[in-house]
Write a protein that holds these residues in place. Structure first.
Motif, PDB file in Angstrom:
ATOM      1  N   TRP B 161       0.843  -1.198   0.000  1.00  0.00           N
ATOM      2  CA  TRP B 161       0.000   0.000   0.000  1.00  0.00           C
ATOM      3  C   TRP B 161       0.880   1.250   0.000  1.00  0.00           C
ATOM      4  O   TRP B 161       1.939   1.282   0.604  1.00  0.00           O
ATOM      5  N   GLN B 162       0.393   2.315  -0.653  1.00  0.00           N
ATOM      6  CA  GLN B 162       1.140   3.576  -0.723  1.00  0.00           C
ATOM      7  C   GLN B 162       0.566   4.592   0.257  1.00  0.00           C
ATOM      8  O   GLN B 162      -0.637   4.607   0.510  1.00  0.00           O
ATOM      9  N   ILE B 163       1.444   5.469   0.759  1.00  0.00           N
ATOM     10  CA  ILE B 163       0.981   6.529   1.658  1.00  0.00           C
ATOM     11  C   ILE B 163       0.187   7.559   0.844  1.00  0.00           C
ATOM     12  O   ILE B 163       0.698   8.096  -0.137  1.00  0.00           O
ATOM     13  N   PRO B 164      -1.050   7.850   1.227  1.00  0.00           N
ATOM     14  CA  PRO B 164      -1.854   8.808   0.460  1.00  0.00           C
ATOM     15  C   PRO B 164      -1.446  10.258   0.750  1.00  0.00           C
ATOM     16  O   PRO B 164      -0.991  10.564   1.854  1.00  0.00           O
ATOM     17  N   GLU B 165      -1.615  11.112  -0.263  1.00  0.00           N
ATOM     18  CA  GLU B 165      -1.274  12.521  -0.063  1.00  0.00           C
ATOM     19  C   GLU B 165      -2.459  13.452  -0.271  1.00  0.00           C
ATOM     20  O   GLU B 165      -2.379  14.635   0.038  1.00  0.00           O
ATOM     21  N   THR B 166      -3.516  12.924  -0.863  1.00  0.00           N
ATOM     22  CA  THR B 166      -4.722  13.751  -1.001  1.00  0.00           C
ATOM     23  C   THR B 166      -5.901  12.969  -0.440  1.00  0.00           C
ATOM     24  O   THR B 166      -5.802  11.768  -0.171  1.00  0.00           O
ATOM     25  N   TRP B 167      -7.000  13.673  -0.293  1.00  0.00           N
ATOM     26  CA  TRP B 167      -8.209  13.071   0.259  1.00  0.00           C
ATOM     27  C   TRP B 167      -8.682  11.907  -0.599  1.00  0.00           C
ATOM     28  O   TRP B 167      -9.039  10.842  -0.088  1.00  0.00           O
ATOM     29  N   ASP B 168      -8.672  12.084  -1.933  1.00  0.00           N
ATOM     30  CA  ASP B 168      -9.137  11.013  -2.820  1.00  0.00           C
ATOM     31  C   ASP B 168      -8.238   9.787  -2.726  1.00  0.00           C
ATOM     32  O   ASP B 168      -8.717   8.653  -2.712  1.00  0.00           O
ATOM     33  N   GLU B 169      -6.936  10.037  -2.672  1.00  0.00           N
ATOM     34  CA  GLU B 169      -6.004   8.901  -2.535  1.00  0.00           C
ATOM     35  C   GLU B 169      -6.272   8.141  -1.246  1.00  0.00           C
ATOM     36  O   GLU B 169      -6.168   6.922  -1.197  1.00  0.00           O
TER      37      GLU B 169
END
Lengths: 291, 427
Positions: B161-169
């Protein structure tokens, strides 16, 4: 008046006055100071202004305070009824000729010895994990989530814990009441056909009314001032549905900055409790029977 | 004879009445200066015990006592009612600090030399907490905490899993995690204060940092500023446990520590508790993404512990000596290690591993204070939030927020507006 009698009176005075002084020092003076703070906007520290009756006017228009009064009164009435019914039944049972009476009396008294906070934390675990697990096993839908997490049902959890603890003391008071009823009253009643429910209704209950009224007054007063159980079980939640008056006064007056406002609340609460207690005493003393 | 009797009675009564007040004024007899600290973090009690011992072992002229009671704020306020002030108080940079400054309980310590070593970011945060601008500095910021999302590093690596940077992510990530049969978040909303953690962490990106001050000046309303925030908060709920209001903070920490969820939206302060359940857990954190922009992101961080000298403190020199000891690099480093927090002092400190994902923000000083540090505690915004999350009625919640705010802050709003009228709102 003889000199001897004067001496006696002075001794009584000497015994009373230190106690009276302590009472005034730790009860009356704080009460008066609290009442004075209720006319200020004090945060409890720092400077404060006199605001006249503003706190009292606010009090009657504050939805949160109103809600806490409704919750507390509802809890007090329901718990008082539950506690008195159950403890009277228990007392009748424990006063009859059964085996191991001493053991049962001890066992039923145990909840009263435990601290309210300890009991609260144990029940907290019980309501959150054990009850839902049992409900899942037996397929009871209504109990599958913790009752303490539902704003409509949390008060029932508080009620159960309060009742569980209070029943012990009330049972003991009822047992001592039942022991004051002499055996020959029952014998005489039995000749007139008073047995079973009739015996209880016409003989036993009227004779233990003084104990009933003590229990009622103690119960109502204790449950109106419910605090420990709230702290341990819900801390006023969920959704502020179990904020009792004492909890609100402590939390917002001490931890929060509403010292003046909550002092006003405390003054009103004090008056409410005095009025309710006096009314109860008046009502039940008019019903008392003497042998 | 009779009169004399009454006089002796009256005397007895007076003595009995006065006696309780006479006990309070004890002083040390061995000639040492007594310094008392009351600090409000009971979880750091062990650390402060060692500090106290180390200080007393190395000082002959000053005797230090540090107490770390539970519910210290109630204890402090009760003592203040009796006008009984400890020499130094250790509190957080929140509304209580604002009240204490306003009440004139704290001494101006801008003359203390250690002030020059404080990270300016935290001095600004302290400055902003004053209800109306007040000359002087009243707190020595000691340690800060940061709120965002703690995540299970091992789980993230295993699943890629990747660290999200925006709300949608972030929503996409949550969907992905649920699709793999794992619970994305754990919540412990039975303890109302935990409702504030995600709220604060998202608010720094979605609402102005000085929202409450603008409201006090009558320039905006919470309904206007908090709408998006409230909606996004509601959107997080389906990714948590079925009945988040049944579990308290301890339950949530325990569940996250045992790998029952992939993430836990809470502050760095939760780390010691989580690690006490599972010392082998590999845990990291990231800044809560709330807006759709990758630019302009900021970390939610505020003063978790600072020391204030009370105005009543008799011996300021001795108090400063104690502050020097507390603020020494190695003493502070020990605190940071024990409490997984962020130092408020400039210098080379080793930050806790669990803050890896936030280091970039901390190093560049890109931090915004908690919104709730401006909320009066008696308004119980945490309980309002809990009510909102249960009932899911956004409009009622925001309306209630606005009316409650006016009610609980009436005296402050009046003070702010008087200040504005006197000084003009040009600054």
């Amino acid at each position: 008046m003889s000199k001897h009698e004067n001496e006696r009176k002075r001794t009584f005075l000497l015994i009373t006055i230190p106690i009276l002084a302590l009472f005034i020092c730790f009860n009356t003076i704080p009460l008066i100071r609290g009442a004075m703070y209720s006319f200020t906007n004090s945060r409890g520290f720092g400077s404060h202004d006199w605001v006249g009756l503003r706190n009292y006017i606010d009090l009657f228009s504050d939805a949160r305070v109103g809600k806490s009064y409704l919750f507390t009164i509802k809890l007090a009435i329901v718990t008082t009824v539950v506690v008195n019914v159950i403890s009277l039944i228990l007392a009748l049972g424990l006063n009859s000729k059964i085996k191991a009476k001493g053991f049962f009396r001890g066992a039923y008294f145990l909840p009263n010895i435990l601290g309210a906070l300890v009991v609260g934390y144990i029940f907290n675990y019980f309501f959150t994990y054990i009850v839902p697990a049992l409900a899942d096993m037996t397929g009871l839908q209504g109990l599958s989530s913790s009752i303490l997490s539902s704003p409509n049902k949390a008060w029932i959890g508080v009620m159960i814990v309060c009742a569980w603890q209070a029943i012990a003391m009330n049972t003991i008071i009822y047992i001592s009441g039942l022991q004051t009823v002499p055996e020959d009253v029952y014998e005489a009643g039995g000749l007139d056909g008073a047995t079973g429910w009739k015996q209880f209704k016409h003989l036993t209950f009227p004779l233990i009314i003084p104990f009933f009224s003590i229990n009622m007054v103690l119960c109502v007063k204790n449950f109106l001032m419910v605090f420990d159980q709230i702290i341990a079980l819900t801390k006023g939640g969920p959704a502020q549905s179990t904020e009792s008056i004492s909890y609100l006064i402590y939390n917002n007056g001490m931890s929060g900055g509403q010292f003046g406002f909550q002092s006003a609340n405390a003054v009103v609460f004090f008056i409410v409790i005095v009025v309710i207690s006096v009314a109860q005493m008046k009502f039940s003393s008019s019903k008392e029977e003497q042998l | 004879m009779k009169r004399k009797g009454f006089r002796s009675l009256a005397l007895t009564a007076c003595i009995t009445a006065i006696a309780p007040f006479a006990w309070g004024c004890g002083s040390s007899s061995d000639g040492k200066i007594e310094v008392e600290i009351v600090q409000y973090k009971p979880e750091a009690a062990n650390y402060f015990k060692t500090v106290e011992d180390a200080f007393n072992a190395s000082h002959d002229d000053i005797h230090l006592t540090i107490s770390s009671p539970n519910d210290a704020m109630a204890i402090l306020k009760t003592r203040f009612i009796r006008e009984d002030y400890p020499d130094i108080i250790g509190i957080g940079g929140d509304i209580n600090y604002s009240y204490f400054v306003d009440a004139g309980i704290l001494a101006d310590i801008s003359g203390y030399e250690g002030m020059q070593n404080v990270n300016e970011g935290y001095l600004e945060i302290a400055e902003a907490l004053e209800l109306v601008p007040t000359d002087g500095t009243y707190i020595l910021p000691y340690a800060a905490n940061a709120a965002g999302i703690l995540y299970n590093r091992q789980m993230f690596e295993e699943h890629g899993w990747q660290i999200p940077e925006t709300w949608d992510e972030m929503l996409a990530l949550c969907d992905q995690i649920s699709a793999e049969g794992i619970l994305p978040f754990y919540f412990g909303f039975k303890d109302t204060w935990t409702c504030l953690a995600p709220w604060n962490a998202m608010a720094v990106e979605l609402a102005p940092a000085d929202t409450t001050k603008q409201v006090n000046k009558g320039q905006t309303t919470f309904t206007k500023e908090y709408g998006e925030l409230a909606e996004k908060y509601m959107a997080l709920l389906p990714y948590g446990p079925d009945d988040p209001f049944a579990y308290n903070y301890n339950d949530a920490c325990t569940a996250f520590a045992r790998g029952e969820s992939a993430m836990y939206p809470i502050g760095s302060y939760a780390a010691p508790q989580i690690l006490s359940v599972n010392p082998d857990l590999k845990m990291d954190s990231f800044v809560m993404p709330a807006s759709d922009e990758k630019e302009g992101r900021t970390l939610n961080s505020g003063i978790d512990l600072g020391f204030c000298v009370t105005a009543d403190c008799k011996n300021k020199e001795a108090a400063y000596e104690v502050l020097n000891f507390l603020y020494a690099d190695d003493t502070l480093q020990k605190y940071i290690d024990a409490q997984t927090s962020v130092p408020c002092k400039k210098g080379n400190f080793t930050l806790p591993v669990i803050l890896d994902g936030m280091t970039e923000f901390i190093a560049s000083g890109n931090m915004t204070d908690y919104q709730d540090h401006y909320y009066p505690s008696e308004m119980s915004v945490d309980a309002l939030l809990q009510t909102f999350l249960i009932e899911k009625n956004k409009d009622a919640f925001l309306k209630n927020f606005d009316t409650s705010w006016q009610r609980y802050n009436r005296d402050i709003i009046r003070m702010v507006q008087e200040y504005e009228a006197a000084h003009g709102s040009a600054q």
